[in-house]
Design an enzyme around this catalytic site. Structure first.
Site, PDB file in Angstrom:
ATOM      1  CD1 TRP A 361       0.832  -0.503   3.033  1.00 33.72           C
ATOM      2  CD2 TRP A 361      -0.407   1.306   3.466  1.00 33.72           C
ATOM      3  NE1 TRP A 361       1.255   0.012   4.246  1.00 33.72           N
ATOM      4  CE2 TRP A 361       0.511   1.125   4.537  1.00 33.72           C
ATOM      5  CE3 TRP A 361      -1.293   2.380   3.528  1.00 33.72           C
ATOM      6  CZ2 TRP A 361       0.569   1.969   5.642  1.00 33.72           C
ATOM      7  CZ3 TRP A 361      -1.229   3.228   4.630  1.00 33.72           C
ATOM      8  CH2 TRP A 361      -0.312   3.022   5.670  1.00 33.72           C
ATOM      9  CD  GLU A 488       2.360  -4.339   8.849  1.00 35.67           C
ATOM     10  OE1 GLU A 488       3.478  -4.682   9.264  1.00 35.67           O
ATOM     11  OE2 GLU A 488       2.048  -4.315   7.659  1.00 35.67           O
ATOM     12  CE  LYS A 592       5.969  -2.485  11.729  1.00 33.17           C
ATOM     13  NZ  LYS A 592       5.732  -3.427  10.623  1.00 33.17           N
ATOM     14  CD  GLN A 593       2.806   0.924   9.788  1.00 32.33           C
ATOM     15  OE1 GLN A 593       3.148  -0.218  10.032  1.00 32.33           O
ATOM     16  NE2 GLN A 593       2.862   1.457   8.579  1.00 32.33           N
TER      17      GLN A 593
HETATM   18  C1  BGC Z   1       4.994  -1.572   7.348  1.00 34.10           C
HETATM   19  C2  BGC Z   1       3.964  -1.684   6.247  1.00 34.10           C
HETATM   20  C3  BGC Z   1       4.653  -1.493   4.917  1.00 34.10           C
HETATM   21  C4  BGC Z   1       5.790  -2.464   4.759  1.00 34.10           C
HETATM   22  C5  BGC Z   1       6.559  -2.264   3.475  1.00 34.10           C
HETATM   23  C6  BGC Z   1       6.108  -2.558   7.103  1.00 34.10           C
HETATM   24  O1  BGC Z   1       7.089  -2.385   8.078  1.00 34.10           O
HETATM   25  O2  BGC Z   1       4.416  -1.827   8.596  1.00 34.10           O
HETATM   26  O3  BGC Z   1       2.993  -0.698   6.427  1.00 34.10           O
HETATM   27  O4  BGC Z   1       3.734  -1.660   3.896  1.00 34.10           O
HETATM   28  O5  BGC Z   1       6.679  -2.285   5.831  1.00 34.10           O
HETATM   29  O6  BGC Z   1       7.151  -1.013   3.429  1.00 34.10           O
END
Ligand code: BGC
Length: 795
Positions: A361, A488, A592-593
């Site tokens: 995404w 996540e 996490k984000q």
């Molecule tokens: C993130 C995801 C992201 C992926 C690839 C992961 O660490 O949590 O949101 O899509 O990295 O960049």
């Protein structure tokens, strides 16, 4: 951490003046060149020493099995991994019988420069062989942004103080050995010798290799040709075998004399074309490159980039290091997407094999907003790639028991490749992210042809997914249960606010677009009832709110979860996913984000100013930024709620993500979405740019440290420039018909040569929010932190 005493601060380049072999892998990513079709890591010309050799082609992968200990219905059976294809960068040098290798003899001078305006990587070396022979070696490498199948290197060797015999061996090397795979899930799978030889040939100064992969059945051709200049008695020879082609050039150089070799490289790949057709393709690309010549390629690159910077440059005054970092970020974002032309843009671009070369995404949510406003054609192409995968996404939705299209969480060619379903399959928000990118591109480009042909279908099929995923509860609210949002560290939750708000926009956009193009909608089987059902679901969408705390829970029930024990978490236990089981992360309040905070950016129209400030403070205390995709979004909302110095700290973190290797995995490739996020933090953060419902609005605010911010962007065929100082904002329409924008709520009409100035809006901020223990961004936004050097070398 890249300890780079030698990265000089310069507004238009990254310059390294010492070679540190301990961080070679990281610098190979930083110095990567790409055009979205071909990507060359910044490996040293002579091939060794090397961290991670890398040559990648957009969309070129090998399939590999995905064995499960406990398989389940709908689990993908095969994965895909990007292939390190035939390496055409290699140019070996022998100096009086001794191989030029920086680990031996004496490296008397070293410099590598990644030049953002010229679009080249320059290298200058003075080396003294173990036998005491001195040579100067220079190389300039480019991956053409104009001729997408072409890369080139000009390689020069000069005798310094005594005559030397030199031999240059220019190679194509397939199946280079790679280091063993790492345990980190963010790294890459290791493919051993994935390329099977199909043809090799050489003829004079040219040679070509054609290979194919066994499982994915893709075929790649790589070819090289050379233009040589130097003393009279140059001798050349060529040879080829299954995995190696070599052109050898031998000369005797007097002091001050030079041998100059221009190496032209061409790549082509296909799932369908024959060996002969691909061989012909690369031969033609080489002919075109020869026709342009080195100077022509260089001039084309410069013209392409002059045009790009004219549309897209971001200028900062007051922080030279971040000025450099912002242009570095924009340059790599462009390199990732410029010529990807209906292939996925991977999360690492074509700079490394991290995440197996998959796209996520990230592309639609972070990279495409930047490309939409700076290189709209590239955004269009990326969305057209998504469109080509619609059939696979429809099949996936059907397999999962839903309608419409379920796009893969991670993929190279459109097949789902996520073997971990709670963070993969359940992250349905990717559908709304794609729809959001479609809506933004449509609004910013007025591209009716795209809307009718591709946009509408993407919107319709994603709206259908939401309608079948959600349901009305007994209170008449439209719920979307059991999904994973951007964060996540939570999974399979009910009514994730980000997902529901983005799905709401998706449903409305689909309804509006279908009502606008009724004939196309009818072809897609959309009738007025379906449109009405989308509008109803959007209207009834459940957006949970915690009345007691006065904040939005990230998903239903989130604010009732136990708080993560940050005080008991040691610094070396981050990122948490490498030290704690998901089962524990999922049941606690730890983020996490940016998730709800991202919702407040992309769906800021759905929150009041007070709610934004309260929510921001609440989630700041929980967000650990274990993903590089967080700091840029936190910068945007921090700026909006008036926390300008905190916003600046986050902006700096996003800007230095790869230059300082903050995630400790820059070796696997650059964090392209985070780099795109640097532009977002500058333009949407300090520029306050929002684009809700296709209207462009600004509410700029500067942190103390910046004395000026200027940015350019394209919108509906116009070019716009915004200059912000602490006292004044000036909007200039550089090109195109008059345009209405909004400045801090006031409608403004812009016309060419009639710039409009307004006082910079003031915001009053509450107390500075706090972060989990040990997870605050490095301070940069307050005068006490400005002591870092801004010119010469970094500390
Ligand atoms: C993130 C995801 C992201 C992926 C690839 C992961 O660490 O949590 O949101 O899509 O990295 O960049």
């Amino acid at each position: 951490m890249i300890r780079h005493p030698a990265f000089a601060v310069d507004p238009w380049s990254i310059r390294e003046t010492e070679l540190d072999l301990d961080v070679l892998e990281q610098t190979e990513s930083v110095f990567a060149l790409a055009n979205g079709h071909i990507g060359l890591r910044g490996n040293l010309d002579e091939g060794e020493p090397q961290g991670l050799p890398g040559t990648y082609l957009g969309g070129f992968y090998e399939q590999r099995p995905m064995p499960y200990a406990e398989a389940g219905y709908g689990f993908p059976e095969a994965g895909q991994a990007v292939v390190n294809v035939t390496d055409g960068k290699v140019i070996r040098l022998l100096v009086d019988d001794q191989p030029f290798d920086v680990r031996f003899g004496e490296l008397q001078a070293h410099e590598r420069v990644l030049d953002f305006r010229a679009g080249v990587l320059r290298r200058r070396v003075r080396w003294c062989s173990p036998a005491g022979k001195q040579v100067r070696v220079t190389s300039v490498r480019l991956v053409s942004l104009v001729q997408r199948a072409v890369a080139a290197v000009v390689y020069e060797v000069e005798a310094v103080d005594a005559p030397v015999r030199v031999v240059v061996q220019s190679e194509l090397v397939a199946n280079e050995p790679l280091a063993p795979a790492e345990a980190d899930p963010r790294a890459a799978a290791n493919l051993t010798a994935p390329l099977c030889s199909e043809r090799f040939s050489h003829d004079g100064l040219r040679a070509a290799l054609v290979h194919s992969t066994q499982q994915s059945r893709l075929r790649v051709a790589a070819a090289m040709d050379h233009l040589i200049d130097g003393p009279h008695d140059i001798q050349t020879a060529s040879e080829s075998s299954r995995d190696l082609a070599r052109v050898t050039i031998a000369a005797q150089l007097e002091p001050g004399e030079r041998l100059r070799v221009v190496k032209l490289l061409a790549y082509g790949w296909s799932s369908q074309r024959s060996v002969a057709a691909l061989d012909a393709h690369v031969a033609a690309a080489l002919a075109e490159a020869r026709h342009s010549g080195w100077d022509g390629l260089l001039a084309g690159q410069r013209a392409y980039l002059d045009e790009f910077w004219g549309r897209a440059d971001v200028e900062l005054e007051g922080d030279a290091e971040l000025q450099q970092a912002v242009r570095f970020a924009l340059f790599h974002t462009l390199q990732a997407g410029a010529r990807s032309e209906r292939r996925a843009i991977p999360s690492k671009g074509l700079t490394g094999p991290g995440y197996d070369g998959h796209t996520f995404w990230d592309t639609e949510t972070f990279v495409l907003p930047v490309l939409t406003y700076t290189a709209p054609q590239a955004a269009r192409d990326a969305l057209r790639w998504r469109h080509t995968t619609l059939d696979l996404a429809r099949k996936r939705a059907k397999l999962l028991g839903f309608e419409g299209a379920a796009f893969p969480w991670r993929t190279i060619d459109g097949q789902e490749c996520s073997g971990y379903w709670p963070a993969g399959t359940a992250a349905f928000h990717i559908a709304a992210d794609i729809a959001d990118a479609v809506g933004r591109y449509q609004a910013a480009s007025d591209d009716e042809a795209f809307e009718r042909e591709f946009g509408i279908e993407l919107l319709v099929e994603t709206a259908r997914l939401w309608r079948s995923l959600g349901h009305y509860d007994f209170r008449g609210r439209f719920r979307i249960d059991g999904v994973t949002g951007p964060d996540e560290y939570s999974a399979v939750a009910d009514n994730n606010v980000y997902t529901n708000l983005m799905a709401q926009r998706n449903l409305r956009l689909a309804a509006d677009t279908a009502s606008h193009h009724t004939d196309r909608a009818a072809e897609l089987g959309v009738d007025p009832e379906e449109v009405a059902a989308w509008r109803e679901a959007a209207e009834a969408m459940l957006i949970p709110y915690d009345e007691e705390l006065g904040v939005h829970p990230q998903a239903e029930g989130f604010t009732e979860h136990q708080l993560w024990d940050f005080a008991a978490t040691a610094p070396e236990q981050y990122p948490l996913m490498l030290h704690f089981p998901y089962v524990d992360l999922y049941r606690k309040q730890v983020v996490k984000q940016a998730d709800l905070v991202l919702a407040m950016h992309l769906r800021g129209d759905a929150f009041s100013a007070e709610a934004k400030a309260r929510n921001f403070a609440y989630y700041e205390a929980l967000t650990v930024r274990d993903s590089s995709l967080s700091a840029c979004t936190q910068a945007v909302i921090a700026a909006e709620v008036g926390q300008l110095e905190l916003a600046y700290d986050y902006f700096a973190e996003a800007s230095l993500m790869d230059l300082d290797d903050l995630e400790h995995n820059t070796r696997d490739g650059l964090h392209i979405a985070s780099l795109a996020g640097v532009w977002i933090a500058a333009v949407a953060g300090f520029g306050g740019m929002r684009d809700y419902d296709g209207a462009l609005s600004f509410a700029p605010h500067l942190p103390q440290r910046l004395t000026r911010l200027s940015f350019r962007m394209c919108f509906r065929g116009r070019r716009l420039r915004v200059d912000v100082t602490h006292g004044e904002v000036r909007y200039s329409l550089l090109q195109g018909p008059p345009l209405q924008i909004t400045h801090d709520g006031e409608m403004i009409e812009l016309a060419v040569e009639r710039p409009v100035s307004r006082p910079t809006p003031q915001v009053t901020a509450g107390e500075r929010p706090t972060q989990p223990a040990g997870r605050s961004p490095d301070p940069r936004g307050t005068p006490a932190d400005w002591g870092r050097p801004t010119d010469g070398c970094r500390d």
